[in-house]
Design a protein around this motif. Sequence first.
Motif: not given
Length: 732
Positions: A175-187
């Motif tokens: 969950r943490n890495k999914l959120r960080m991925y979404a933050i960086e990818m902008g969605f």
Amino acid sequence: MEPKLESGRLDSATLAKCTYRSVAFLTALYENSKYADICDEICSRFKVLDIGSFELTYAIPDHPNCLLQSDMDVRMMLMCLEMLNIRIVDILVKDRVNSNIEGAGQNHVESAGSNNVPIHTTPMSRTVETHSATGENEHLGNSTSHEDNAYLSQGWREYISHAGQKFEGGATEFRNKLRMYAIEMGFRFVYTRNDKFRVIAECFKKSEGCNWHIFGASCQANGYFYIRSLNNVHTCTSCTRGPKSKMMSSKIISSVIVDQIREKPTIKPADIVKDFKQQYGLDISYRIAWAGTKLAKSKVHGDESLSYHQLVWYRDALMSTNPGSHCVLESDPGTSRFQRLFVCYGACIEGFQWCRPLLFIDAIFLKSKYKGQLIGATGKDGNQGYFPFAFAIMDSESDENWSWFFDNLAKVLTPEGRTITFVSDRNKGLIEGISNIFPTSHHAFCLDGLKKNLFSIFPATYAKFFQERIVDLFMRCAYAPTEAAFEFNLKNLKDEGGAPIKTFLENLPKENWSYAYFKGNGYGEICNNVSESFTSWVSELWMLPICQMVDGLGIKLMDIIAERNREAGQWSSVLCPEMERTLNKTLIVGKDWNVTCSSASVFVVHAEGTITVDLSNHFCSCHDWQRKGFPCAHALVSGQKNSGSIYDYVSNFFKSSYFRSSYATLISPIPDMENAMHEGSDDRVILPPLSRKSPGPMAKKLQSVEKLPRAIKCGRCGAVGRHNKKTCTANI
């Protein structure tokens, strides 16, 4: 550029899913495929890329980041896939570091799909200095950049890459890495299912037709979490990485700063906000930074309430690993809540015998959740360094706690049989504790604290030169060498200071602050600067849970003793280096003086005046030798005239041999606290004290016995006192 991958039978081909940012395409690989062919195919699909501007990695089970850089890498990849019976492989296309890619900041590329739908990608997480003055690019200036200014969050885009990706930390890590991925990818995404066994998420803009989704589940065999399926292509209208994201949470902050908290526990939420802006290009609120800091501290140091119970184990471990130590832990018998802890290592007890019989007492209020007070008793070694002797932690400041502290201090000091001189600020409980527990000892009030009190009794309307004049007269009294000189300066002080000074001095016994009347040996240390050093020394620990703070103090003490033990072994001088330098400077002062011998040990020094020196009694009529405990210039030139060694007239406390003995006994390390609560420890449970607000600022120093009210100058009679024009009764 046309693709150069050779054609063949698709049933014998390996399918490669090539992903750049959030866009992907499929191509076929055969056993004779070349690395250059793959690169040409990628450049033909992603128009913003050129040969040499990117690098490739591929993923196989348990190895998500295998390099793909040559024909040999391609052959090895195909061989591994065949052995693992895998027919499709994920190839990740990443921008090469320090590449200068023209057009890398474009916000979308055209899909090669049949419906030719514009696929929006997420720009790089880097800053850029834009030279465009036009509207849209000006507002999007921070969305693209040159790689030289890459943010630390750039690596977050690789946290989610392919189906089969493993997360050893379970659903929490996923969950943490999914959120960080979404933050960086902008969605943004929303969970459609979220528990410890399964997590399903889809794009927040699914209503607009975006088919991005991810499904992850745990494996019962090993407890790891795996991505079961992933559609990593966004077809929504906007997917741009910006400085703010609604996916940001305190848990993300905590996971990012946990190592930083471990290295610097005192870091503030405001610093976290600033660091995220500068290093990650992200704007976070103070509230989220505060919550994230709290979570990170809990991860690093554990639960603060449990830390009080760990003190039971810590006390037993300290006593068993460091024989001769004195450690006492007390709790309220009715509520089992923590009351106080006293710690004095055996190495400190042994080492203090070789230091001057002088202790500086100070206290600071703690900043942890449950507050409390840390009291330190600090000595001074022969090299003018501080010698941490003992410390205690109290649930609150009270006369009872002060008495308990000095009672335990007496238990380790009494066997030495020395009369101790104490130096501290004025505090009622402290003063009574010393007088009751150490009736034969001497207590000096810190002059720095008294000077602050002097400034406080005069209002700001008084000229600064007047305030400084009063302080100067007071210091002349303090350092007056004889009682006659003291009384002379005291009269001048009272005459110029008036009623406020007379009131101030009424409750200030001259035996506690004047050298002429002080009966102890303060070695010239009448200011509490050593305790200030102790306060600075422990400042980085006072926000930690209590057991971790106590352990941290022990580690710092162990380190300083070991370091000074090593340094002292390299000294060749008779005196400690600092005192050797002081001796040489003092010798230069009297090199041109004439000395006359009066008797075997009595000399007369002809300097600016006539000074009498008695070497056998360590006496000089200038009184510096007696006041400081170190030979003055008159004593040293007399010692040279006596044809003896000048070192014979220096106290042993300043010699290298005593310094070595002070640090000869080392502190043994205490086992890892992860193994706390072993068998043999006390079974009682220690609860944290009831949290109460500390008086004043958290790190506020000890208060004086009384805060004198501000003096008032009457507008009618002109007298300074406690009345004004309306209440004045003076006859005019």
